[in-house]
Scaffold this motif. Sequence first.
Motif, PDB file in Angstrom:
ATOM      1  N   PHE A 153       0.800  -1.212   0.000  1.00  0.00           N
ATOM      2  CA  PHE A 153       0.000   0.000   0.000  1.00  0.00           C
ATOM      3  C   PHE A 153       0.838   1.269   0.000  1.00  0.00           C
ATOM      4  O   PHE A 153       0.310   2.351   0.171  1.00  0.00           O
ATOM      5  N   HIS A 154       2.142   1.154  -0.218  1.00  0.00           N
ATOM      6  CA  HIS A 154       3.002   2.340  -0.208  1.00  0.00           C
ATOM      7  C   HIS A 154       3.568   2.684  -1.575  1.00  0.00           C
ATOM      8  O   HIS A 154       4.040   3.791  -1.784  1.00  0.00           O
ATOM      9  N   ASN A 155       3.521   1.748  -2.513  1.00  0.00           N
ATOM     10  CA  ASN A 155       4.310   1.895  -3.739  1.00  0.00           C
ATOM     11  C   ASN A 155       3.959   3.127  -4.560  1.00  0.00           C
ATOM     12  O   ASN A 155       4.838   3.900  -4.957  1.00  0.00           O
ATOM     13  N   THR A 156       2.679   3.325  -4.836  1.00  0.00           N
ATOM     14  CA  THR A 156       2.272   4.435  -5.699  1.00  0.00           C
ATOM     15  C   THR A 156       2.631   5.782  -5.091  1.00  0.00           C
ATOM     16  O   THR A 156       3.196   6.654  -5.766  1.00  0.00           O
ATOM     17  N   PHE A 157       2.319   5.972  -3.823  1.00  0.00           N
ATOM     18  CA  PHE A 157       2.568   7.266  -3.190  1.00  0.00           C
ATOM     19  C   PHE A 157       4.070   7.514  -3.020  1.00  0.00           C
ATOM     20  O   PHE A 157       4.522   8.654  -3.103  1.00  0.00           O
ATOM     21  N   CYS A 178       6.670  12.053   4.859  1.00  0.00           N
ATOM     22  CA  CYS A 178       6.273  11.962   6.270  1.00  0.00           C
ATOM     23  C   CYS A 178       4.820  11.495   6.390  1.00  0.00           C
ATOM     24  O   CYS A 178       4.494  10.656   7.242  1.00  0.00           O
ATOM     25  N   ALA A 179       3.945  12.041   5.547  1.00  0.00           N
ATOM     26  CA  ALA A 179       2.550  11.604   5.548  1.00  0.00           C
ATOM     27  C   ALA A 179       2.442  10.131   5.173  1.00  0.00           C
ATOM     28  O   ALA A 179       1.623   9.382   5.732  1.00  0.00           O
ATOM     29  N   LEU A 180       3.280   9.683   4.245  1.00  0.00           N
ATOM     30  CA  LEU A 180       3.266   8.290   3.843  1.00  0.00           C
ATOM     31  C   LEU A 180       3.702   7.391   4.997  1.00  0.00           C
ATOM     32  O   LEU A 180       3.133   6.310   5.207  1.00  0.00           O
ATOM     33  N   GLY A 181       4.715   7.832   5.747  1.00  0.00           N
ATOM     34  CA  GLY A 181       5.131   7.060   6.910  1.00  0.00           C
ATOM     35  C   GLY A 181       4.001   6.880   7.896  1.00  0.00           C
ATOM     36  O   GLY A 181       3.775   5.774   8.425  1.00  0.00           O
ATOM     37  N   GLU A 182       3.257   7.956   8.144  1.00  0.00           N
ATOM     38  CA  GLU A 182       2.115   7.883   9.063  1.00  0.00           C
ATOM     39  C   GLU A 182       1.029   6.968   8.506  1.00  0.00           C
ATOM     40  O   GLU A 182       0.386   6.217   9.253  1.00  0.00           O
TER      41      GLU A 182
END
Length: 280
Positions: A75-79, A100-104
């Motif tokens: 669920f992280h690849n695209t962003f 940072c938002a992606l980490g959260e």
Amino acid sequence: MKRYRILPFFDFDMRCMLLSEPIKEEWAEQVKAMHWQNRENTIKYLKAEYGELLADVKIQNFIDLGPKPISVIAFHNTFFSQVRNAFVVEAYYPALTGVCALGERILNHLVLSLRENFKTSPEYKKVYRKDSFDDWSLAIETLDAWDVLLPKAAKDFRVLMKKRHQAIHFRPEIDMNARELALEAIKCMQGIISEQFSGFGSQPWFITGVPGEIYIKREWESNPFIRLIYLKNGLLVGPRHKIESFQPQIQILDPDHLKPGSDISDDEFVSLRKTFNNSE
């Protein structure tokens, strides 16, 4: 008898290596020429992708990011691709806040998706009522206590948490070093992905004894994190399976149809698989 094989549908980008790897004098002229051509083709493609304006700056940004880590599709690849693209085109603060938002978001996804598996844990009562978490420490400590995060990934999340606080809360110095901070944060996220979501490596859940192939250890198949992330990227196959094709769809020939309940150890699976591969 069977194991989950992680298929080679990974998200990665190694093009920066073509631009940064030195072309050595001792190489044969034909090899040098091939590398120069590959480098020119890569630069041409990057200019088409990111634009001709300030192309030298963009290409240097692309090089400085380093390789995009080899990751299973989650669920992280695209962003994360969007974050890297923002950095390349000099949108440093959006890249910084974005990573940072992606980490959260990753922490939230893991806690919310996995918490029902840990109802008897002391941490469950702290997280079971919430729909989202902005307290990074709580999320990291919870996932750490559940043995979801590997030690290096947990450490990198804590580093990224500090960078998130610096980026979001007003600090005048951000105006002067947004590029440096963005690059540090992105590198931190790349470390998390390489450790926690890698498509290969020394992670404790991988069987790595078969050259060029990755399988999940039997003891890890019931692990909630592995079920959430890795088994979705794998196929349950026996040691004598053969992948006939990947396109237009995966076709696998698997003659191993033993009685339910029969099993072998991971080492035995590796031995049988290597014997089969050597016979092909």
